[in-house]
Design a protein around this motif. Sequence first.
Motif, PDB file in Angstrom:
ATOM      1  N   LYS B   5       0.854  -1.182   0.000  1.00 33.86           N
ATOM      2  CA  LYS B   5       0.000   0.000   0.000  1.00 33.86           C
ATOM      3  C   LYS B   5       0.892   1.235   0.000  1.00 33.86           C
ATOM      4  O   LYS B   5       1.777   1.361   0.841  1.00 33.86           O
ATOM      5  CB  LYS B   5      -0.869  -0.033   1.261  1.00 33.86           C
ATOM      6  N   ILE B   6       0.678   2.115  -0.957  1.00 33.86           N
ATOM      7  CA  ILE B   6       1.484   3.330  -1.010  1.00 33.86           C
ATOM      8  C   ILE B   6       0.583   4.560  -1.163  1.00 33.86           C
ATOM      9  O   ILE B   6      -0.543   4.457  -1.634  1.00 33.86           O
ATOM     10  CB  ILE B   6       2.516   3.309  -2.168  1.00 33.86           C
ATOM     11  N   LEU B   7       1.108   5.702  -0.750  1.00 31.36           N
ATOM     12  CA  LEU B   7       0.405   6.972  -0.941  1.00 31.36           C
ATOM     13  C   LEU B   7       0.902   7.580  -2.246  1.00 31.36           C
ATOM     14  O   LEU B   7       2.107   7.800  -2.401  1.00 31.36           O
ATOM     15  CB  LEU B   7       0.688   7.914   0.230  1.00 31.36           C
ATOM     16  N   GLY B 172      -8.598  17.498 -12.646  1.00 28.62           N
ATOM     17  CA  GLY B 172      -7.495  17.996 -11.827  1.00 28.62           C
ATOM     18  C   GLY B 172      -7.503  17.466 -10.403  1.00 28.62           C
ATOM     19  O   GLY B 172      -6.436  17.236  -9.826  1.00 28.62           O
ATOM     20  N   ILE B 173      -8.682  17.263  -9.836  1.00 27.09           N
ATOM     21  CA  ILE B 173      -8.732  16.729  -8.466  1.00 27.09           C
ATOM     22  C   ILE B 173      -8.150  15.323  -8.443  1.00 27.09           C
ATOM     23  O   ILE B 173      -7.249  15.022  -7.665  1.00 27.09           O
ATOM     24  CB  ILE B 173     -10.182  16.705  -7.916  1.00 27.09           C
ATOM     25  N   GLN B 176      -4.275  15.276  -9.153  1.00 24.02           N
ATOM     26  CA  GLN B 176      -3.393  15.884  -8.153  1.00 24.02           C
ATOM     27  C   GLN B 176      -3.490  15.233  -6.780  1.00 24.02           C
ATOM     28  O   GLN B 176      -2.525  15.239  -6.018  1.00 24.02           O
ATOM     29  CB  GLN B 176      -3.735  17.368  -8.011  1.00 24.02           C
ATOM     30  N   MET B 177      -4.662  14.708  -6.468  1.00 20.34           N
ATOM     31  CA  MET B 177      -4.898  14.173  -5.125  1.00 20.34           C
ATOM     32  C   MET B 177      -4.057  12.914  -4.868  1.00 20.34           C
ATOM     33  O   MET B 177      -3.903  12.078  -5.746  1.00 20.34           O
ATOM     34  CB  MET B 177      -6.387  13.822  -5.038  1.00 20.34           C
ATOM     35  N   MET B 178      -3.534  12.830  -3.646  1.00 19.40           N
ATOM     36  CA  MET B 178      -2.867  11.586  -3.245  1.00 19.40           C
ATOM     37  C   MET B 178      -3.798  10.794  -2.347  1.00 19.40           C
ATOM     38  O   MET B 178      -4.460  11.367  -1.468  1.00 19.40           O
ATOM     39  CB  MET B 178      -1.603  11.884  -2.459  1.00 19.40           C
ATOM     40  N   GLU B 179      -3.829   9.475  -2.546  1.00 14.57           N
ATOM     41  CA  GLU B 179      -4.593   8.566  -1.694  1.00 14.57           C
ATOM     42  C   GLU B 179      -3.804   7.262  -1.580  1.00 14.57           C
ATOM     43  O   GLU B 179      -2.972   6.963  -2.431  1.00 14.57           O
ATOM     44  CB  GLU B 179      -5.948   8.232  -2.348  1.00 14.57           C
ATOM     45  N   PRO B 180      -4.109   6.467  -0.553  1.00 12.71           N
ATOM     46  CA  PRO B 180      -3.464   5.150  -0.476  1.00 12.71           C
ATOM     47  C   PRO B 180      -3.931   4.255  -1.631  1.00 12.71           C
ATOM     48  O   PRO B 180      -5.115   4.249  -1.960  1.00 12.71           O
ATOM     49  CB  PRO B 180      -3.964   4.588   0.863  1.00 12.71           C
TER      50      PRO B 180
END
Lengths: 175, 351
Positions: B5-7, B172-173, B176-180
């Motif tokens: 699992k990575i961000l 764009g959301i 750009q957004m980071m999530e696991p």
Amino acid sequence: MIERIIIAGSGGQGVMLLGKVLAQGAMLEGKQVTWFPAYGPEVRGGTSHCMVTISDTEIGSPYIAKADVLIILNNPSLEKFKSRLKNKGLLIFDSSLGLIKPSKLMEIIQFPFTEIALKLGNIKVANMVALGSYLSARQVIKPAHILEVFQFLAPAGNLKILEINRAALEEGERL
Amino acid sequence: MGKIKILISGNEAIAQGAIQAGCNFYAGYPITPQNELIAYMAKNLTQAKGVFIQAESELAAISMVYGASAAGARAMTSSSSPGISLKQEGISYLAGAKLPAVIVNIMRGGPGLGNIAPAQSDYFQATRGGGHGDYQTLVLAPGSVQEAYDLTQTSFDLADKYRLPVMILGDGILGQMMEPVTLSARKIKVLPLKSWALTGCRGRKPNIVKSFFLREGDLEKFNLELQKNYALIRRQEERYEALYLKDAKIILVAYGSMARIAKSALMQLRGLGKKIGLIRPISLWPFPQKPFQLKNKKIKFLVVEMSYGQMLDDVRLAVCGRQKVEFLGRSGGGVLNEEEIIKKVRELVSS
């Protein structure tokens, strides 16, 4: 539990990194998390910010209109974001350039993070002092998970960087 | 690779998904808000022994994808709205030559050069072909970083299976957004055999890849072949998520990032005992028809978009006049929040 945090400061103060470290720590904590940056054209001396949402359940918008917590590292950012803090929200502020007056509308934690970082020997870790301060104020994420993130992010073999960040974090928690 | 699992950001997740799906050719040209994708490819595709090219323009990039795909590669390009407009000629040619490719559009505000804020105003362009001619691209719209990673892998398989360009439509959301993200163990080493590809014809009949049919009747015959393929895709590739349709009186319809925000509005309203549902189309073409086949005439649909009403048309076609279809949208950098959606739902409940 849902916590919406806006982190802002001047470009170069490491606000993006602060957010990423916090978000990764939240992931290790087993929380749902989103990290959303300001990706527009920014100017030197202006503000840079990112938004971190930590939750026990699925997160809708990563964009934060009203924040539970502001972590603010310079004055222009305070001007820009203070209206975005919820009533009775928490403001964590770097007071190296001056204290802010107490307010009934918010809880304020202010310490000279930049000066503390200088004393530790590296001005760059002011962001991690601020993070440490957040960790002890809110207790959403265990410091051990943040230390794990440091280990993951630090360049291989560069123990010095790891150590000073750890010291900064602990200093922040003590405040 | 085990389960890790990575961000990671949506842009990077798409690039990582592509590499694991065996993408071995990428050409692109930088544009915000999808730059992390091209940067990730520059670093990691080359390490995976693929070919990375930062082209001199969007037009060059899509044409390189055409060439690589004709030679049998799993080829990909990415851009954002104005750049995707520039690629339309190439996308039409890919469709006309029956060439698989994956094209990523991380949408920003338009028209023209617009701005770099998230938007969903390229829905028409994506789902109506975009370039000239009677063609479709299969369009997938991920709603999270995990789904962006998963669907990118799927899109390479679909592109090869149906021999057509597949578009990943994000904004764009999402980019750009980071999530696991939980990484899969998938790693394609041997690409599917493509008997039509230009791989050197020693010992076999030469293959021809073209989109030019001058002899009378040939192009019509070819177009009918395309239509047959599209009909098959319509039957087989509808994808969607549906929530609380059984008792819902108002059904929100939203895709991509907007669907996340709609879903949080829905959960808040459900918490108050309101009977609200959600349909989240994942394939935008083919547009999912099944979840809209509801008998109760009193249901209202509320389409929520970061545009002034584009998917709205497809919802109206799917609903076909059986129920009322209402709309709420902002664009040009405006992103609806939960409160605005809840306010509109309350208006509909009381009207």
